[in-house]
Design an enzyme around this catalytic site. Sequence first.
Site, short mmCIF file in Angstrom:
data_model
loop_
_atom_site.label_atom_id
_atom_site.label_comp_id
_atom_site.label_asym_id
_atom_site.label_seq_id
_atom_site.Cartn_x
_atom_site.Cartn_y
_atom_site.Cartn_z
N ASN A 1 0.81 -1.20 0.00
CA ASN A 1 0.00 0.00 0.00
C ASN A 1 0.85 1.26 0.00
O ASN A 1 0.94 1.95 -1.01
CB ASN A 1 -0.94 -0.03 1.22
CG ASN A 1 -2.01 1.03 1.16
OD1 ASN A 1 -1.89 2.01 0.42
ND2 ASN A 1 -3.05 0.87 1.93
N ASP A 2 1.52 1.51 1.11
CA ASP A 2 2.26 2.77 1.22
C ASP A 2 3.35 2.90 0.16
O ASP A 2 3.63 4.01 -0.30
CB ASP A 2 2.88 2.88 2.61
CG ASP A 2 1.81 2.86 3.69
OD1 ASP A 2 0.73 3.42 3.42
OD2 ASP A 2 2.04 2.30 4.77
N VAL A 3 3.96 1.77 -0.23
CA VAL A 3 5.10 1.84 -1.16
C VAL A 3 4.66 2.16 -2.59
O VAL A 3 5.49 2.38 -3.46
CB VAL A 3 5.94 0.55 -1.16
CG1 VAL A 3 6.55 0.33 0.22
CG2 VAL A 3 5.13 -0.66 -1.58
N VAL A 4 3.34 2.17 -2.85
CA VAL A 4 2.86 2.56 -4.17
C VAL A 4 1.97 3.79 -4.10
O VAL A 4 1.28 4.13 -5.05
CB VAL A 4 2.09 1.40 -4.86
CG1 VAL A 4 3.01 0.23 -5.15
CG2 VAL A 4 0.90 0.94 -4.04
N ALA B 1 1.12 2.72 7.39
CA ALA B 1 1.39 4.09 7.82
C ALA B 1 0.10 4.83 8.15
O ALA B 1 0.11 5.95 8.62
CB ALA B 1 2.16 4.85 6.74
#
Lengths: 466, 105
Positions: free
Chosen positions: A392-395, A433
């Site tokens: 999620n956060d990394v994209v 996050a």
Amino acid sequence: MSLNILEITYLIASLTFVIGLKMLSHPESARKGNLIAAVGMLIAVIATITIYQPFDSSKAINYGLIALGLVVGTVIGTMMAKKVKMTAMPQMVSFFNGMGGACAALIAVIEYQNHTIGVGSGFDGELLVMLLGLIIGSVSFSGSMIAYGKLEGKIKDRVLPMNQLINMLMLAIILGLTVYKMLGYGDSMVFYGLLVIALIYGILFVMPIGGADMPVVISLLNSFTGVAAAFGGFLYGNKAMLTGGILVGSAGTILTILMCNAMNRSLTNVLLGAFGGNKAGGAKGEAGDQTVREISISDTAVLLSYSQNVVIVPGYGLAVAQAQHICHELEKLLEEKGVNVNYAIHPVAGRMPGHMNVLLAEADVPYERLQEMEEINPKMGNTDVVVVIGANDVVNPAAKNDPTSPIHGMPILEVDQAKNVIILKRGMSAGYAGIENELFFYPKTRMLFGDAKDSLQKLTSEVKEV
Amino acid sequence: MEQLLNYIGENMEMIYFLILAILLGVEVISNVPAILHTPLMSGANAIHGVVVVGAIIVMLHASPDNYASLIVGFLAVVMGTLNVVGGFVVTDRMLEMFKKKPKKS
């Protein structure tokens, strides 16, 4: 004579640590490196027991307890390490790290009792070394336990009001008491007071740090324990302890910085700016007024089968669902159909850097298919479908577009450049996050809800049919 | 002040050692690929378990009738061993997975 032999065994042990650590940083030699360091450790332990002092039968109980301690530690340690799931690896490392910190602190406690306070009010080097070992060991122990509890989900993120101020204050008290004690004032109460304050400090230090920053904290605590072990080595003039401890202390610090760089955040930022907490709620993109588009299993299968280039983005969700094997199967199937499949590995995907590599390697995914962020990002434009599995956060494009976002500035996998994005996800919850992801609402994005393993299984059998 | 200087003088060898070891640690670690960060952290974690040697020394020093020291020392030995053994075994398990692939590809 025999003491020289002891020194030689310590020299050998020190060498194995250096060589082992060096080999651990290359993929081909890593496993052997670990083994070499383990053998060196065994040599150091056996030599200490047998050669450090001549056997004294009046101390039979000491030897018995040492043996019992070694056996108990070995049995429990092996069992825990063998039983732990791949997903729980980070907290396991944190737990073992805490044990080392506690060990260093306990050594300082006992040595303090044996220590005769230096006559006169001069500088007492031994006391300083003890105090530092005690403080750093205790912080490392309680901090690691909190990190362990948080990753296990047993402890929730909790930010005290003015947490940073309290932390600064406690640090000042610790420093003050150490100086006070060093100047020759105060009795044992000051020493034990320091122990307690250091333990509390460790808790408060880790407590507000959440989300994606946890690996950095574990790495930092790891180097703390190394330093605490080195102080023990200084106390005894023991070179094996000194080398082992300092090596880990400095190597751990570098590793921590490398991890911070991977996230484009400075260490102070990680430690002071409580990341991931609920503060992020203010970020734009309310879920309520936007709709996401779903996609069915069969549509996904068709889309994938007729693509040229597919990129899979694995995340923590893949690890939780234990879906790495089925994921590899899908990838093989697509390859047979002539689809070019690659994995895009974000440096901090999962809960630890390298987490995804370990996981996918377990499923026998060939090494060359795992591509790092810098390598794959330029190719995103040529990619037909990106399949995001539990990441999620990394994209999250907010890292690029939204300066108010708490993850702003973190390099991301630019999946929004690809022609289609399919997101496998259990529900609409936010990532680790705790922030909303606008990618989900993009026109080119389709959601495939469900457990990652379950969805991938269905998808695999569907692809076979196409 | 003089004692401070004396202490440094007496331990000069160790201080040299300390500084060189710090530089060595930095040198050894740089250039590590991101994929190995986790196993490396875990391996380093096991290595600082060498603190167990200190726990054993404490136990060897302790007088047999000082139960407080013996108990605390025993705990230290158990925890240190946990760090060492658990650390190495976990690292090995992680790396075992890397090992398989050269055969396949």
